[in-house]
Design an enzyme around this catalytic site. Structure first.
Site, PDB file in Angstrom:
ATOM      1  N   PRO B 270      36.148  88.168  50.063  1.00  0.00           N
ATOM      2  CA  PRO B 270      36.942  88.177  48.819  1.00  0.00           C
ATOM      3  C   PRO B 270      37.872  89.395  48.816  1.00  0.00           C
ATOM      4  CG  PRO B 270      34.627  88.603  48.367  1.00  0.00           C
ATOM      5  CD  PRO B 270      34.728  88.388  49.829  1.00  0.00           C
ATOM      6  N   ASP B 446      37.560  94.323  51.090  1.00  0.00           N
ATOM      7  CA  ASP B 446      36.554  93.271  50.948  1.00  0.00           C
ATOM      8  C   ASP B 446      35.655  93.656  49.769  1.00  0.00           C
ATOM      9  OD1 ASP B 446      34.376  91.602  51.117  1.00  0.00           O
ATOM     10  OD2 ASP B 446      34.267  91.660  53.319  1.00  0.00           O
ATOM     11  N   HIS B 447      35.758  92.897  48.687  1.00  0.00           N
ATOM     12  CA  HIS B 447      35.042  93.293  47.474  1.00  0.00           C
ATOM     13  C   HIS B 447      33.532  93.122  47.599  1.00  0.00           C
ATOM     14  CE1 HIS B 447      34.877  94.781  43.532  1.00  0.00           C
ATOM     15  NE2 HIS B 447      35.849  94.077  42.958  1.00  0.00           N
ATOM     16  N   ARG B 448      33.081  92.472  48.664  1.00  0.00           N
ATOM     17  CA  ARG B 448      31.636  92.431  48.873  1.00  0.00           C
ATOM     18  C   ARG B 448      31.139  93.816  49.273  1.00  0.00           C
ATOM     19  NH1 ARG B 448      31.226  88.070  53.545  1.00  0.00           N
ATOM     20  NH2 ARG B 448      32.808  89.524  54.302  1.00  0.00           N
ATOM     21  N   VAL B 450      33.215  96.850  49.131  1.00  0.00           N
ATOM     22  CA  VAL B 450      33.876  97.992  48.501  1.00  0.00           C
ATOM     23  C   VAL B 450      33.989  97.725  47.008  1.00  0.00           C
ATOM     24  CG1 VAL B 450      35.959  99.405  48.476  1.00  0.00           C
ATOM     25  CG2 VAL B 450      35.196  98.337  50.619  1.00  0.00           C
TER      26      VAL B 450
END
Lengths: 378, 476
Positions: B270, B446-448, B450
């Site tokens: 994401p 990558d919002h997973r 960070v």
């Protein structure tokens, strides 16, 4: 970081025995020279002819693979001196345990060219009777043949024979547990075995410097086995070193380890692309140390290789290539049921059952013209 | 006599190769083993030695064509009638030149169905010609098979459900089992097709591979048939005219690899993208000073060099930007080293070689390494090792005059920074408005891996260093 590592294979390091320099001059070596005192000019010419012949085998087999006639071929280009020199130091009674790359050794030992190629064509598991020419089936499992050679040598002692066995191995194999175990056993039982390691600088794509931070021959003393580093592109030095090891083994001196420092000028196999990992200057650097060119220069400087002599050597190589090609492209496919042969020497219930099942399976097929498939049972 | 040469499997289990070049032309006389061309497999570019001595009579495929193993690529006129044909015995693809059309179709059929394997020529396909399956006595009531071809209400719902390993069938009902061969049964099982629903067209109603494939692909086949039949019919859009207006380029090589990597990344991680415009006037002045110094005379100093350093400093403060989502092990891997990828446009497409252990390098080292990567990449000689193991990437879109973008992560990495062009713009400066040098930074992460706060702080840090390189001292 990688290039900063010590390169234990570099020839300019000390401790590498040599009898012919890369530019073709004879060199005296205190340890090795005594072993080749009997090698006269005719003998050197013979070694030269052997090397040219097996280089021709290599180029013809590579071409046949590209032409779809062989499934695979492991080039030996650049390693001719190591193969010829070591083989010519052995007596016919001595038993050889080769890797898949010793196809030059196999030819010189007496295996038929078609027989050698049958394995690479996928038509047979082995192309010769190992007991007929004292040459084991080419070992594909890296390093496994060192165990076989050691075991065979232990058997020779029990039988009271003065023959020896020799295991061919590469630099990559020295990282295998099998090799460690065989060297431990060889030393423990003082077995008359020679570990002949061709350090061709590449274990497929892994440079030797990665797995050996010090010369490979230096490992042998740790097992209580004398080790010798020899210029693997110098056929005379390899011959002498192998004679040294043979003499030790025959006289009850036990195992020896030879590191023949050479270079694989070709690909690992025809399915490999060495340009992806090889340094750009390596071919040039090792091309200047070519095993055949240096002997040719030596012979010419002594006036031993005139046009007629060269023509004879070339004629032999061409004849070898023609025989190899003919034997390969006319080779028939094996009968389906032959896969069950040469698995066990005696009756074997499980295999018999598989053989019967497969026979019945094949019998279920009938060619359109009504003839039976070769090898079917019914 | 004419001898054809079929493309062999050049590297243990390959099914196709691309013709790179021909070194001979029709009419040329060639010697045995003379190099006649080059072929690129998935593994290497190899030279093709001529299998015959003779005259080239036909070249079947132009350079650039991808040819399947077993297809004729070149033919020779070879002196003598009894020149041994190069074949592989019974192997289907190697069928020697017998009656040409038959051999051709047999080879084509084999080629269509050849399956790549790890080693060897690929699994031979089930041949529909020979050997044919012999009729079996217990199959005698042929009406059984015929009856089964009528779609029954009972069998219809089963279609979608994949048939799992066939259980032991009691002897008395074996005759009811649709007749086929083991490979075809496996194919049907793999495709989730119940053989009861398939009509067999083989000898005595045996279900062949073709029957199963056509059953599974009826819709696909119908769809495919439409354009080919309509091209001729719909006059104005003749294929010739379409050729002028469209260029069709095979998807392969770096492009194919890049596309797969981008799709994988875009739909796995994401992405969040943030932007920051900074006044980099001081940073540019700093670079200009260094350029004049003797120590930096031998390297190319650019805003990219400074950004590379800024990223390394920023990562040290926000390690999550330099982490990896290891789904297989259900772990997040945080690296203590930075292998800094630099996106490079090459003639063959985009590649992202990386500078190993960039965290240990100063500005000079970074400039040197980046310069080398760029030269190697543009020459198309980037070794695989340079492309592997990247942990964070920078893409310099500013060189194209672009300000900002939403970069897609290099697969497996947590962050990518796009550098915009340095523009002279009116900007707030010391309480007034002045012409300043402005650059926009675009950071995707990558919002997973960070959090928004971490990504934002990182971008602010990088911006601060770009604006005032001395901040690197304060932040590291």
């Amino acid at each position: 970081m990688l290039d900063e590592q010590a390169d234990p294979g570099a020839l300019n390091q000390t401790g590498i025995h040599q009898l012919i320099s890369p530019d073709g001059h004879a060199v005296v070596d205190e340890e090795l020279s005594p072993f080749v005192e009997d090698v006269d000019d005719a003998a050197i010419l013979g070694l030269y002819s052997d090397m040219v012949a097996i280089r021709r085998i290599d180029s013809e087999a590579t071409a046949l693979q590209r032409q779809g006639q062989l499934a695979l071929w492991p080039p030996m280009l650049g390693q001719e001196a190591s193969q010829v020199g070591s083989l010519r130091a052995l007596a016919v009674e001595d038993f050889i345990f080769p890797t898949y790359r010793e196809n030059g050794v196999a030819y010189l030992r007496g295996a038929s060219l078609a027989g050698i190629m049958s394995t690479w064509r996928g038509s047979a598991n082995t192309g010769w009777d190992p007991h007929a020419i004292n040459l084991a089936t080419p070992q594909i499992i890296i390093g496994a043949q060192t165990l076989h050679a050691t075991g065979y040598a232990m058997g020779l002692v029990l039988e009271g024979k003065d023959d020896v066995s020799i295991a061919y191995l590469g630099d990559g194999a020295t990282s295998q547990g099998d090799v460690h175990e065989s060297m431990v056993f060889a030393a423990s039982f003082q077995a008359p075995v020679i570990f002949f390691c061709q350090n061709n600088h590449w274990a497929i794509s892994e440079p030797v410097g990665l797995q050996a931070h010090a010369p490979i021959a230096g490992r042998a003393p740790g097992y209580g086995i004398p080790g010798m580093r020899v210029d693997g592109n110098d056929v005379l030095a390899v011959l002498a070193a192998t004679r040294w090891a043979v003499a030790r083994a025959r006289s009850g001196g036990g195992p020896s380890f030879i590191e023949a420092v050479t270079y694989r000028m070709g690909a690992h196999t025809t399915a490999d692309d060495p340009t992806r990992y090889r340094g750009v200057t390596e071919l040039e650097e090792w091309g200047a140390k070519d095993p055949i060119a240096r002997v040719k220069a030596l012979l010419q400087s002594r006036g031993l290789l005139d046009a007629d002599g060269e023509a004879a050597v070339t004629a032999r190589a061409n004849a070898v290539a023609a025989e190899l090609r003919e034997g390969t492209i006319t080779m028939g496919d094996p009968a389906p049921m032959s896969v069950f042969e040469n698995v066990y020497t005696e009756e074997h219930a499980i295999l018999d059952r598989q053989r019967e099942h497969y026979g019945r399976y094949l019998a279920g097929f009938t060619p359109a013209d009504g003839t039976k498939l070769e090898g079917s049972l019914s | 006599m004419i001898q054809e040469f079929r493309l062999p499997d050049l590297g243990e289990g390959l099914t196709e190769s691309e013709i790179v070049s021909w070194h001979v032309a029709v009419g040329d006389t060639v010697e045995l083993n003379q190099v006649i061309g080059e072929v690129e497999t998935a593994k290497a570019v190899v030279e093709l030695p001529s299998p015959y001595a003779g005259v080239v009579t036909a070249i079947a495929h132009e350079p650039g064509t991808v040819v399947e193993v077993g297809v004729v690529i070149i033919a020779f006129e070879v002196p003598g009638e009894d020149a041994p044909a190069l074949g592989r015995g019974k192997s289907a693809a190697g069928a020697t030149s017998s009656s040409a059309p038959e051999a051709e179709s047999a080879a084509a059929e084999a080629v269509q169905q050849r399956v790549p394997t790890l080693v060897g020529y690929g699994a031979d396909p089930e041949s529909s010609k020979r050997p044919a399956r012999r009729a079996r006595s217990f199959d005698a009531p042929a009406t059984d098979a015929a009856a089964r071809t009528t779609p029954s209400v009972a069998s219809a719902p089963v279609v979608a459900a994949p048939v799992v390993a066939a259980p032991e069938v009691p002897a008395q009902v074996q005759g009811d089992r649709p007749r086929s061969t083991p490979p075809v049964r496996k194919l049907a099982r793999d495709l989730g097709i119940d053989l009861f629903d398939v009509t067999g067209t083989g000898e005595s109603g045996v279900i062949t591979r073709g029957d199963v494939l056509s059953f599974s692909g009826e819709n696909d086949a119908a769809a495919l048939a439409v354009p080919s039949s309509s091209t001729g019919a719909s006059g104005p859009q003749s294929s010739d005219r379409m050729k002028e207006r469209e260029v069709r380029t095979p998807i392969k090589g770096v492009r194919k690899f890049m596309a797969a990597a981008m799709v994988d990344s875009a739909f796995t991680a994401p992405h969040v993208t943030e932007f920051l415009s900074v006044d980099v006037t001081a940073g540019m002045e700093f670079l200009a000073r260094l350029r004049d110094s003797r120590a930096f005379a031998d390297v190319k100093l650019t805003p990219l060099t400074l950004a590379a350093k800024a990223v390394c400093v920023g990562i040290a403060r926000q390690p999550s930007l330099n982490s990896h989502w290891d789904a297989a092990n259900n772990e997040i891997v945080t690296m203590s080293y930075v292998n800094l990828g630099i996106a490079a446009a090459t003639p063959r497409g985009l590649v992202v070689p990386n500078v190993k252990d960039a965290q240990d390098l100063g500005l000079h080292g970074l400039a040197e390494e980046i310069g080398q990567l760029a030269v190697t990449a543009r020459a198309g000689k980037t070794p695989p090792a340079d492309l592997a193991g990247g942990t964070f990437s920078i893409t310099n879109i500013g060189v194209f005059g672009i300000d900002a973008g939403t970069p897609i992560l290099n697969p497996g990495e947590a962050g990518i920074l796009a550098l915009g062009a340095v523009r002279t713009m009116p900007w707030e400066h010391q309480g007034g408005i002045a012409l300043r040098q402005i650059m926009t930074l675009s950071l995707s992460f990558d919002h997973r891996l960070v959090d928004g706060a971490q990504g934002s702080r990182f971008l602010a840090d990088v911006g601060a260093i770009m604006a005032d390189p001395a901040m690197a001292l304060a932040l590291s």
